[in-house]
Design a protein around this motif. Sequence first.
Motif, PDB file in Angstrom:
ATOM      1  N   ALA A  33       0.846  -1.189   0.000  1.00  0.00           N
ATOM      2  CA  ALA A  33       0.000   0.000   0.000  1.00  0.00           C
ATOM      3  C   ALA A  33       0.880   1.237   0.000  1.00  0.00           C
ATOM      4  CB  ALA A  33      -0.920   0.013   1.221  1.00  0.00           C
ATOM      5  N   THR A  34       0.442   2.261  -0.709  1.00  0.00           N
ATOM      6  CA  THR A  34       1.113   3.566  -0.690  1.00  0.00           C
ATOM      7  C   THR A  34       0.064   4.619  -0.387  1.00  0.00           C
ATOM      8  OG1 THR A  34       0.765   4.063  -3.040  1.00  0.00           O
ATOM      9  CG2 THR A  34       2.720   2.765  -2.469  1.00  0.00           C
ATOM     10  N   ALA A  35       0.491   5.671   0.279  1.00  0.00           N
ATOM     11  CA  ALA A  35      -0.448   6.748   0.619  1.00  0.00           C
ATOM     12  C   ALA A  35       0.306   8.062   0.704  1.00  0.00           C
ATOM     13  CB  ALA A  35      -1.149   6.456   1.948  1.00  0.00           C
ATOM     14  N   GLY A  36      -0.382   9.140   0.350  1.00  0.00           N
ATOM     15  CA  GLY A  36       0.171  10.464   0.528  1.00  0.00           C
ATOM     16  C   GLY A  36       1.248  10.814  -0.470  1.00  0.00           C
ATOM     17  N   PHE A  37       2.147  11.681  -0.016  1.00  0.00           N
ATOM     18  CA  PHE A  37       3.148  12.275  -0.895  1.00  0.00           C
ATOM     19  C   PHE A  37       4.544  12.155  -0.291  1.00  0.00           C
ATOM     20  CE2 PHE A  37      -0.878  14.156  -1.919  1.00  0.00           C
ATOM     21  CZ  PHE A  37      -0.860  14.290  -3.301  1.00  0.00           C
ATOM     22  N   SER A  38       5.529  12.292  -1.165  1.00  0.00           N
ATOM     23  CA  SER A  38       6.921  12.269  -0.743  1.00  0.00           C
ATOM     24  C   SER A  38       7.312  13.542  -0.010  1.00  0.00           C
ATOM     25  CB  SER A  38       7.823  12.071  -1.964  1.00  0.00           C
ATOM     26  OG  SER A  38       9.175  12.253  -1.643  1.00  0.00           O
ATOM     27  N   ASP A  39       6.526  14.609  -0.190  1.00  0.00           N
ATOM     28  CA  ASP A  39       6.860  15.907   0.384  1.00  0.00           C
ATOM     29  C   ASP A  39       5.610  16.549   0.954  1.00  0.00           C
ATOM     30  OD1 ASP A  39       5.943  16.069  -2.364  1.00  0.00           O
ATOM     31  OD2 ASP A  39       6.270  18.225  -2.185  1.00  0.00           O
ATOM     32  N   THR A  40       5.802  17.478   1.875  1.00  0.00           N
ATOM     33  CA  THR A  40       4.667  18.143   2.500  1.00  0.00           C
ATOM     34  C   THR A  40       3.940  19.060   1.530  1.00  0.00           C
ATOM     35  OG1 THR A  40       6.180  19.851   3.326  1.00  0.00           O
ATOM     36  CG2 THR A  40       5.608  18.051   4.828  1.00  0.00           C
ATOM     37  N   GLY A  41       4.585  19.434   0.453  1.00  0.00           N
ATOM     38  CA  GLY A  41       3.935  20.283  -0.535  1.00  0.00           C
ATOM     39  C   GLY A  41       2.967  19.543  -1.431  1.00  0.00           C
ATOM     40  N   GLY A  42       2.980  18.207  -1.354  1.00  0.00           N
ATOM     41  CA  GLY A  42       2.049  17.425  -2.140  1.00  0.00           C
ATOM     42  C   GLY A  42       2.330  17.411  -3.621  1.00  0.00           C
ATOM     43  N   THR A  43       3.592  17.557  -3.996  1.00  0.00           N
ATOM     44  CA  THR A  43       3.927  17.623  -5.419  1.00  0.00           C
ATOM     45  C   THR A  43       4.370  16.279  -5.986  1.00  0.00           C
ATOM     46  OG1 THR A  43       6.229  18.243  -4.938  1.00  0.00           O
ATOM     47  CG2 THR A  43       4.619  20.031  -5.208  1.00  0.00           C
ATOM     48  N   SER A  44       4.743  15.335  -5.119  1.00  0.00           N
ATOM     49  CA  SER A  44       5.277  14.060  -5.596  1.00  0.00           C
ATOM     50  C   SER A  44       4.561  12.915  -4.888  1.00  0.00           C
ATOM     51  CB  SER A  44       6.783  13.991  -5.328  1.00  0.00           C
ATOM     52  OG  SER A  44       7.318  12.761  -5.761  1.00  0.00           O
ATOM     53  N   PRO A  45       3.609  12.262  -5.525  1.00  0.00           N
ATOM     54  CA  PRO A  45       2.879  11.166  -4.882  1.00  0.00           C
ATOM     55  C   PRO A  45       3.823  10.038  -4.472  1.00  0.00           C
ATOM     56  CG  PRO A  45       1.760  11.876  -6.884  1.00  0.00           C
ATOM     57  CD  PRO A  45       3.096  12.552  -6.884  1.00  0.00           C
ATOM     58  N   MET A  46       3.570   9.470  -3.307  1.00  0.00           N
ATOM     59  CA  MET A  46       4.355   8.329  -2.861  1.00  0.00           C
ATOM     60  C   MET A  46       4.100   7.154  -3.785  1.00  0.00           C
ATOM     61  SD  MET A  46       6.576   8.006  -0.456  1.00  0.00           S
ATOM     62  CE  MET A  46       6.173   8.980   1.001  1.00  0.00           C
ATOM     63  N   ALA A  47       5.159   6.386  -4.087  1.00  0.00           N
ATOM     64  CA  ALA A  47       5.052   5.248  -4.997  1.00  0.00           C
ATOM     65  C   ALA A  47       5.702   4.022  -4.371  1.00  0.00           C
ATOM     66  CB  ALA A  47       5.726   5.573  -6.333  1.00  0.00           C
ATOM     67  N   ARG A  48       5.355   2.881  -4.910  1.00  0.00           N
ATOM     68  CA  ARG A  48       5.911   1.636  -4.381  1.00  0.00           C
ATOM     69  C   ARG A  48       7.432   1.641  -4.413  1.00  0.00           C
ATOM     70  NH1 ARG A  48       3.840  -4.520  -5.669  1.00  0.00           N
ATOM     71  NH2 ARG A  48       5.631  -5.632  -4.772  1.00  0.00           N
ATOM     72  N   ASP A  49       8.015   2.280  -5.421  1.00  0.00           N
ATOM     73  CA  ASP A  49       9.473   2.287  -5.532  1.00  0.00           C
ATOM     74  C   ASP A  49      10.109   3.551  -4.956  1.00  0.00           C
ATOM     75  OD1 ASP A  49       8.764   4.146  -7.449  1.00  0.00           O
ATOM     76  OD2 ASP A  49      10.040   3.304  -9.032  1.00  0.00           O
ATOM     77  N   SER A  50       9.372   4.298  -4.144  1.00  0.00           N
ATOM     78  CA  SER A  50       9.973   5.453  -3.477  1.00  0.00           C
ATOM     79  C   SER A  50      11.136   4.998  -2.607  1.00  0.00           C
ATOM     80  CB  SER A  50       8.934   6.177  -2.616  1.00  0.00           C
ATOM     81  OG  SER A  50       7.955   6.810  -3.419  1.00  0.00           O
ATOM     82  N   VAL A  51      12.188   5.808  -2.586  1.00  0.00           N
ATOM     83  CA  VAL A  51      13.410   5.496  -1.845  1.00  0.00           C
ATOM     84  C   VAL A  51      13.391   6.266  -0.528  1.00  0.00           C
ATOM     85  CG1 VAL A  51      15.931   5.619  -1.888  1.00  0.00           C
ATOM     86  CG2 VAL A  51      14.660   5.112  -4.003  1.00  0.00           C
ATOM     87  N   HIS A 222      14.716  11.953  -7.827  1.00  0.00           N
ATOM     88  CA  HIS A 222      13.305  12.319  -7.737  1.00  0.00           C
ATOM     89  C   HIS A 222      12.492  11.291  -6.958  1.00  0.00           C
ATOM     90  CE1 HIS A 222      13.527   9.546 -11.154  1.00  0.00           C
ATOM     91  NE2 HIS A 222      12.238   9.312 -10.985  1.00  0.00           N
ATOM     92  N   ARG A 223      13.045  10.097  -6.778  1.00  0.00           N
ATOM     93  CA  ARG A 223      12.341   9.044  -6.032  1.00  0.00           C
ATOM     94  C   ARG A 223      12.648   9.073  -4.539  1.00  0.00           C
ATOM     95  NH1 ARG A 223      14.625   4.054  -8.663  1.00  0.00           N
ATOM     96  NH2 ARG A 223      13.497   3.054  -6.955  1.00  0.00           N
ATOM     97  N   LEU A 224      13.629   9.868  -4.118  1.00  0.00           N
ATOM     98  CA  LEU A 224      14.003   9.923  -2.710  1.00  0.00           C
ATOM     99  C   LEU A 224      12.977  10.730  -1.926  1.00  0.00           C
ATOM    100  CD1 LEU A 224      16.055   9.357  -0.418  1.00  0.00           C
ATOM    101  CD2 LEU A 224      17.221  11.472  -1.095  1.00  0.00           C
ATOM    102  N   ALA A 225      12.322  10.088  -0.978  1.00  0.00           N
ATOM    103  CA  ALA A 225      11.323  10.777  -0.167  1.00  0.00           C
ATOM    104  C   ALA A 225      11.991  11.836   0.696  1.00  0.00           C
ATOM    105  CB  ALA A 225      10.587   9.777   0.721  1.00  0.00           C
ATOM    106  N   HIS A 226      11.364  12.982   0.818  1.00  0.00           N
ATOM    107  CA  HIS A 226      11.857  14.016   1.712  1.00  0.00           C
ATOM    108  C   HIS A 226      11.780  13.501   3.151  1.00  0.00           C
ATOM    109  CE1 HIS A 226      11.684  17.556  -1.195  1.00  0.00           C
ATOM    110  NE2 HIS A 226      11.257  16.508  -1.888  1.00  0.00           N
ATOM    111  N   PHE A 227      12.612  14.056   4.015  1.00  0.00           N
ATOM    112  CA  PHE A 227      12.672  13.618   5.417  1.00  0.00           C
ATOM    113  C   PHE A 227      12.383  14.805   6.321  1.00  0.00           C
ATOM    114  CE2 PHE A 227      15.653  12.622   9.121  1.00  0.00           C
ATOM    115  CZ  PHE A 227      14.686  11.907   9.802  1.00  0.00           C
ATOM    116  N   TYR A 228      11.571  14.579   7.352  1.00  0.00           N
ATOM    117  CA  TYR A 228      11.127  15.663   8.222  1.00  0.00           C
ATOM    118  C   TYR A 228      11.286  15.293   9.691  1.00  0.00           C
ATOM    119  CZ  TYR A 228       8.891  17.177   3.895  1.00  0.00           C
ATOM    120  OH  TYR A 228       8.656  17.553   2.603  1.00  0.00           O
ATOM    121  N   GLN A 229      11.399  16.331  10.511  1.00  0.00           N
ATOM    122  CA  GLN A 229      11.333  16.143  11.961  1.00  0.00           C
ATOM    123  C   GLN A 229      10.185  16.990  12.497  1.00  0.00           C
ATOM    124  OE1 GLN A 229      15.081  17.372  13.532  1.00  0.00           O
ATOM    125  NE2 GLN A 229      14.760  19.542  13.165  1.00  0.00           N
ATOM    126  N   PRO A 230       9.459  16.457  13.467  1.00  0.00           N
ATOM    127  CA  PRO A 230       8.322  17.212  14.003  1.00  0.00           C
ATOM    128  C   PRO A 230       8.781  18.370  14.880  1.00  0.00           C
ATOM    129  CG  PRO A 230       8.545  15.099  15.125  1.00  0.00           C
ATOM    130  CD  PRO A 230       9.571  15.124  14.045  1.00  0.00           C
TER     131      PRO A 230
END
Length: 382
Positions: A33-51, A222-230
Amino acid sequence: MTSLQTLLTTYVDAGTIPGAVALVARGDRVEVATAGFSDTGGTSPMARDSVFRIASITKPITAAAVMMLVDEGRIALDEPVRHRLPELAAPSVVRTPQGPVDDVVPAVRAITVRDLLTFRAGYGFPSDFSLPAVGLLFSELRQGPPQPDPVPAPDEWMAALSRIPLLHQPGDAWLYNTCSDILGVLVARASGRSFPDFLAERLFGPLGMTDTGFAVPAAERHRLAHFYQPTQDGLEPVPAPGGDEWGSLPAFPSGAGGLVSTADDWHAFGRMLLAEGAANGRRLLSPESVRLMTTDHLTPGQRAAGSLFLEGQGWGFGGSVDVTEADPWNVPGRYGWVGGTGTSAHIDPSTGMVAVLLSQVAMTGPAPTPLMRDFWRYAAGA
């Protein structure tokens, strides 16, 4: 029971995470299952092959690399590491864990390969991070969240390590993290190859883990998911925008938490462990090495002392081993670990299951996140 897709979507919709990828496999039946986006801006949908930066679910892979060398007779579990790591030939130990770093006694015995694999070498994080000797792990070794750029190259890193006293005598206590970084250096020196090259040639290539490594090629960035800290104001990107820490191989390839990977790649690694070390018609590890990796080696006292991280679990080589049925996901024999970047990966030999969860928000402490716990319940069918 809720679906895996619904589980992820619930956390994305709540704003807890921007996105996630999850995989639960039992034999040839694989649910992704995939959900959401790679970034908080919602520009890159999460994909099965996201890194993803997989952080500490690197540790089982590092342990497997060590056991490959053990299988070949190039190192032995009970040999002193001073033969390959002369920086650790004569370690000192603080007289008491709470004491100053210059009040030391000699180690009563040599550190062995087995000590490093079981996290009982005397280096690492206890439940109390304020201890003087622990502070040096942060200031001198840059232990902590994966940030490749500030960490010096292996020889310089080992030289710094040699000046830091052990917190406990070898074999006495389970301490988190540092031993996996030492093991990465050990693999390089024992094999005569760099740690990244050894993993690529001996594990990632044979397993088809084409997206796993210590850097992301430019064509795949472009496949590398952004990383965040709360933070109090929401999610803050790490590193800051414009940072390029993962664009090239780091000076210090961290065996504790330095890899990037995908859900399918870690699944391939987990399937190899379930098959007792065999994959794609090749034997990568002996069944005995897999058994040692996935068996608890701690005493009850050592498990209790490490409760900040272990929550009652045991420890094999490079990962935790469930030893009780206290929780619905805690099935004796489950092996794996979690990563501080919001990752989790386990195998369950009793059911042939591999469960991988990859998200991109940093954990705020050692305790698994609510998403991880809900994912484990789902994977366990609870």
